[in-house]
Write a protein that holds these residues in place. Structure first.
Motif, PDB file in Angstrom:
ATOM      1  N   SER A 135       0.823  -1.218   0.000  1.00  0.00           N
ATOM      2  CA  SER A 135       0.000   0.000   0.000  1.00  0.00           C
ATOM      3  C   SER A 135       0.852   1.260   0.000  1.00  0.00           C
ATOM      4  CB  SER A 135      -0.883  -0.013   1.247  1.00  0.00           C
ATOM      5  OG  SER A 135      -0.063  -0.110   2.413  1.00  0.00           O
ATOM      6  N   GLN A 136       2.122   1.185  -0.406  1.00  0.00           N
ATOM      7  CA  GLN A 136       3.036   2.301  -0.161  1.00  0.00           C
ATOM      8  C   GLN A 136       2.635   3.608  -0.827  1.00  0.00           C
ATOM      9  OE1 GLN A 136       6.529   0.768  -3.200  1.00  0.00           O
ATOM     10  NE2 GLN A 136       7.133   1.952  -1.458  1.00  0.00           N
ATOM     11  N   ILE A 137       1.819   3.538  -1.863  1.00  0.00           N
ATOM     12  CA  ILE A 137       1.371   4.765  -2.514  1.00  0.00           C
ATOM     13  C   ILE A 137       0.423   5.543  -1.596  1.00  0.00           C
ATOM     14  CG2 ILE A 137      -0.587   3.685  -3.711  1.00  0.00           C
ATOM     15  CD1 ILE A 137       0.112   5.389  -6.141  1.00  0.00           C
ATOM     16  N   ALA A 138      -0.247   4.846  -0.689  1.00  0.00           N
ATOM     17  CA  ALA A 138      -1.283   5.472   0.147  1.00  0.00           C
ATOM     18  C   ALA A 138      -0.948   5.477   1.635  1.00  0.00           C
ATOM     19  CB  ALA A 138      -2.609   4.743  -0.061  1.00  0.00           C
ATOM     20  N   CYS A 139      -0.304   4.415   2.124  1.00  0.00           N
ATOM     21  CA  CYS A 139      -0.122   4.292   3.564  1.00  0.00           C
ATOM     22  C   CYS A 139       0.859   5.345   4.067  1.00  0.00           C
ATOM     23  CB  CYS A 139       0.353   2.897   3.939  1.00  0.00           C
ATOM     24  SG  CYS A 139       1.974   2.471   3.305  1.00  0.00           S
ATOM     25  N   SER A 140       0.685   5.801   5.293  1.00  0.00           N
ATOM     26  CA  SER A 140       1.543   6.865   5.799  1.00  0.00           C
ATOM     27  C   SER A 140       2.513   6.334   6.849  1.00  0.00           C
ATOM     28  CB  SER A 140       0.712   8.027   6.332  1.00  0.00           C
ATOM     29  OG  SER A 140      -0.185   7.583   7.302  1.00  0.00           O
ATOM     30  N   ILE A 141       3.591   7.059   7.017  1.00  0.00           N
ATOM     31  CA  ILE A 141       4.721   6.565   7.792  1.00  0.00           C
ATOM     32  C   ILE A 141       4.366   6.377   9.271  1.00  0.00           C
ATOM     33  CG2 ILE A 141       5.735   8.878   8.126  1.00  0.00           C
ATOM     34  CD1 ILE A 141       7.770   5.717   7.417  1.00  0.00           C
ATOM     35  N   GLY A 142       3.468   7.216   9.783  1.00  0.00           N
ATOM     36  CA  GLY A 142       3.033   7.043  11.178  1.00  0.00           C
ATOM     37  C   GLY A 142       2.404   5.671  11.377  1.00  0.00           C
ATOM     38  N   GLY A 143       1.549   5.287  10.441  1.00  0.00           N
ATOM     39  CA  GLY A 143       0.923   3.962  10.497  1.00  0.00           C
ATOM     40  C   GLY A 143       1.943   2.854  10.269  1.00  0.00           C
ATOM     41  N   ASN A 144       2.904   3.093   9.380  1.00  0.00           N
ATOM     42  CA  ASN A 144       3.990   2.118   9.155  1.00  0.00           C
ATOM     43  C   ASN A 144       4.729   1.842  10.460  1.00  0.00           C
ATOM     44  OD1 ASN A 144       5.297   2.814   5.766  1.00  0.00           O
ATOM     45  ND2 ASN A 144       3.248   2.318   6.465  1.00  0.00           N
ATOM     46  N   VAL A 145       5.001   2.903  11.213  1.00  0.00           N
ATOM     47  CA  VAL A 145       5.692   2.745  12.494  1.00  0.00           C
ATOM     48  C   VAL A 145       4.782   2.006  13.480  1.00  0.00           C
ATOM     49  CG1 VAL A 145       6.699   3.943  14.475  1.00  0.00           C
ATOM     50  CG2 VAL A 145       7.176   4.759  12.157  1.00  0.00           C
ATOM     51  N   ALA A 146       3.529   2.421  13.545  1.00  0.00           N
ATOM     52  CA  ALA A 146       2.598   1.814  14.506  1.00  0.00           C
ATOM     53  C   ALA A 146       2.442   0.318  14.270  1.00  0.00           C
ATOM     54  CB  ALA A 146       1.239   2.511  14.440  1.00  0.00           C
ATOM     55  N   GLU A 147       2.492  -0.103  12.998  1.00  0.00           N
ATOM     56  CA  GLU A 147       2.289  -1.527  12.692  1.00  0.00           C
ATOM     57  C   GLU A 147       3.603  -2.243  12.370  1.00  0.00           C
ATOM     58  OE1 GLU A 147      -0.522  -3.044  13.148  1.00  0.00           O
ATOM     59  OE2 GLU A 147      -1.689  -1.246  13.565  1.00  0.00           O
ATOM     60  N   ASN A 148       4.725  -1.538  12.410  1.00  0.00           N
ATOM     61  CA  ASN A 148       6.016  -2.113  12.010  1.00  0.00           C
ATOM     62  C   ASN A 148       5.898  -2.769  10.631  1.00  0.00           C
ATOM     63  OD1 ASN A 148       8.719  -2.768  12.132  1.00  0.00           O
ATOM     64  ND2 ASN A 148       8.438  -4.549  13.453  1.00  0.00           N
ATOM     65  N   ALA A 149       5.512  -1.964   9.664  1.00  0.00           N
ATOM     66  CA  ALA A 149       5.216  -2.457   8.321  1.00  0.00           C
ATOM     67  C   ALA A 149       6.444  -3.057   7.637  1.00  0.00           C
ATOM     68  CB  ALA A 149       4.647  -1.312   7.471  1.00  0.00           C
ATOM     69  N   GLY A 150       6.192  -3.979   6.719  1.00  0.00           N
ATOM     70  CA  GLY A 150       7.274  -4.639   5.978  1.00  0.00           C
ATOM     71  C   GLY A 150       7.156  -4.363   4.494  1.00  0.00           C
TER      72      GLY A 150
END
Lengths: 484, 484
Positions: A135-150
């Motif tokens: 989802s990198q076109i839409a997802c935001s970095i705050g949420g990436n940090v909160a979920e430890n995105a891969g």
């Protein structure tokens, strides 16, 4: 204080355009990327300044109103599902890149900046931000940090936690804390990693310093077809054991290949039981050497067909099918449910076979398209929500798959987080002492349990109930949420 | 309970050979690697089984006796300094490697296994454990985890936290908890990173699963001499900015070069203001390409002499001087004090010049030998403990250097931890809200403050005092330790 009272207070402290309270305004926020769970929030706050976030938190803290922070709402585990009696704190207006520091190779960004925007801003300097969730076109970095995105490339470059240096956060009381630093190590407890993946339960992220990496000179993909998932699974283990760390190593099983081919016609070998896509990146010399090595390993592991991308266009073509896999499922079935579990690589074949058995048992088709290199499975269960009971059967099957992951020494999430979706399986993953320790940590940050309550960490009460819990009547019981 | 009572209880619950209580038996444990601080423990316990560790902890928990865990005692910040009223829990008998899993490339080891023993055990499989603190022949993995140890190669391969997958720990109450997993990501809060570097304040480590990496095919070192520290500092930044991640990138300044040459005669250019040693590793193709690139960057940055190692013997020779740097100091001066701070790379030259100014101001020579690539400074202050007041002046100068690191956005530790040594500087590094959050985390694990009290995280009271604190009469006040 009453709901009307809280909303009035918010209007009093914040500009009008920052508070949404009418049902039609709230509707867009009723779910995140896991739309099977829906709930209108009491009120949505979309602050424009740090001070506004701070005063919202202070007010909610004083009034004991729970707060759910939300970025772009692309999460896949229901982590940003609102609470009927809570404030949904939307950080989307914090969308500025504050600094690109090429000397130290870091970027300071606000939490609402999209993942891709960071790499785009760094591109003129030959740099990029490595984690790349789909989802990198839409997802935001705050949420990436909160979920430890891969993402596909986290096998080589790590998860979000490995690619950030520091965080600015606000506690539930509105206190500003800096976590981590621009240095390699920080004194004191490592709160940076603790905060990363804490799913909005510990603090609200208001700033992120991310690491930037130099763009690799080149990249090449090897596509290999195997006659059995066992052979493909063994090939995955053999590549890693050979010492190569691919930039990405993805597996598609037969149902996934067929789904993709119907939709995209990208020429994947339809007679294969599984295909592997293995990307290597780096200098030209290195990529050439590693591509040769990957080819040898795949041949020894019994691949009956192998192709190598010879230019950037071909590389993109190889990936086109993989990237179209999720939309392709939409053609096969009215609904699909994307699971996310992680297992030790050596058990890949066993787990895939067990998943097939479960699929037959429940009468629900499953496609597998996933990050094989790091053992991060994404079984996609195909179902039809309009068939009575099918959603519930799907969720039960999903739960069984997660428990299967645990049984081979794996975990119930690779990159999507626990959220609301997997909260019951946390009871299987952890024992009472471990869960108690999680609750003690929560207590250390948010003693009133006001930040995203009911998500990620189950109460011991819930786990006791889950011992005999079965989903019935199409209603999933979430006792912790009912408090609010 | 009285001291005699506690000791009697320990003898009752543990085999006799596991309890040391006579002064001459306690003496070897009075300090760790930072021998400026010395304190005899009340009693030493050296358990042989997990159950013995558990019963020691339960007993201490019930009797409210503080516990300091100790591995090999090689720590450099006084983290394992005993307490006069506490139990020193020595884990050195837990020295077994339980499993080398080559398929998943991990090893399961007990906490008392030395860092080097892991790599030695993995060698037959072409694998090794990457972090390499200077003390790796002696230091044990439990202590490495407790201090988040680094080493020359952590620039490329990360600190301990980046090289472990899971921990077995016992809480102060003797409760067993598994932290992390063999998978890339774990659900729940990331307690693995929280525990790593927590300096024995949160739990006692009883088992570690470490990642193993394939040994690089080859390695090569470039030695470059510069006419100024500014030029060397700029060269460090330029190498990193060029996209290369060296396996190690070390700097020696003029005083360090001279000290080493007197002792080791390894042919370092004595007319240089600073030299850099840059190692690259990987496949032969890659190493050749990167060595060329490093040479170009160094030339552009103004190196007046450059040498490249052409075989393993030469590579070892290049490193011989760097490795002998600490013993070489022993020739120059009766005592030396090794500092450990980290700064953003771009401030290297500025900070080195400021350190030189401080050195002159205090009349104490300083040599710099350090991990330049990750900005991890190790200023070595030369002093003579027999000269009245010189230790105290050294410690004050050390404190000033740490505060200098903080002032440029750095931190007060790179790899040695805070321990007792840097506890005052923690008051400069963190604000009240941040320190309170650390204490809340401690509370979540060890509410009775029995695990290694007085280390790593200062009380707010101490920080208030530190505002006007000056070391005098050769006595460092450590109020938190006096409780026990």
């Amino acid at each position: 204080m009453s709901k009307t009272g809280i909303i009035a207070l918010l209007y009093k402290h914040l500009p009008e355009q920052c508070v949404l309270s009418r049902a039609e305004e709230l509707r867009p926020y009723e779910c995140d990327g896991l739309s099977a769970y829906r709930q209108l929030p009491m009120v949505v706050v979309i602050p424009e300044t740090l001070e506004q976030v701070q005063s919202t938190l202070r007010l909610c803290s004083e009034q004991k109103v729970p707060v759910v922070a939300r970025g772009a709402g692309t999460g896949l585990s229901g982590g940003a599902l609102p609470l009927a009696g809570g404030v949904l704190l939307v950080l989307s207006r914090f969308n500025r890149i504050l600094e690109i520091d090429t000397q130290n190779r870091v970027a300071q960004v606000q939490p609402g900046v999209t993942n891709l925007a960071i790499s785009e801003a760094a591109e003129p300097y030959g740099l990029y931000y490595a984690p790349d969730p789909s989802s990198q076109i839409a997802c935001s970095i705050g949420g990436n940090v909160a979920e430890n995105a891969g993402g596909i490339h986290c096998l080589k470059y790590g998860l979000t936690v490995h690619n950030i240096l520091s965080l600015e956060v606000l506690t539930m009381e509105g206190e500003a804390i800096t976590i981590g630093s621009q240095a390699l190590d920080s004194p004191g407890y490592d709160l940076l990693a603790l905060m990363t993946g804490s799913e909005g339960l510990l603090a609200v992220i208001t700033g992120v310093t991310v690491k930037l990496l130099p763009r690799p000179e080149t990249a090449q993909v090897v596509l290999a077809a195997f006659g059995s998932v066992e052979a493909a699974g063994a090939a995955v283990t053999a590549v890693i054991a050979s010492g190569i760390i691919p930039a990405g190593l993805e597996l598609l099983d037969r149902p996934a290949i067929h789904a993709v081919e119907k939709f995209k016609h990208c020429g994947y070998p339809v007679d294969a039981a599984a295909i592997l896509l293995c990307e290597v990146d780096g200098t030209r010399e290195d990529v050439t050497a590693q591509t040769g090595q990957v080819n040898r390993v795949f041949r020894q592991a019994g691949a009956f067909e192998q192709r190598v991308s010879h230019n950037e266009e071909e590389r993109q073509e190889f990936w086109a099918g993989r990237k179209a896999a999720f939309p392709a499922m939409g053609r096969l079935s009215p609904d699909y449910y994307c699971m996310d579990g992680t297992i030790p690589r050596k058990h890949l074949a066993f787990v895939l076979n067990e998943i097939e058995t479960l699929s037959k048992e429940y009468g629900l088709p499953i496609c597998n398209v996933f990050h094989a290199g790091d053992g991060n499975l994404h079984p996609l269960i195909l179902y039809d929500a309009n068939q009575p009971g099918e959603l519930e059967r799907t969720e039960e099957l999903g739960g069984k798959i997660l428990e299967l992951c645990i049984s081979v020494g794996g975990t119930i999430t690779g990159e999507h987080g626990v959220g609301l979706e997997k909260i019951n399986q946390m009871c299987v993953q952890f024992n009472t002492a471990e869960l108690q320790q999680f609750h003690a940590v929560k207590q250390a940050f948010d003693p009133e349990q006001l930040l995203n309550p009911g998500k990620a960490i189950p109460t011991l009460h819930r786990c006791a109930e889950f011992g005999a819990l079965h989903v019935h009547d199409g209603k999933l019981p979430h006792p912790e949420l009912e408090r609010f």
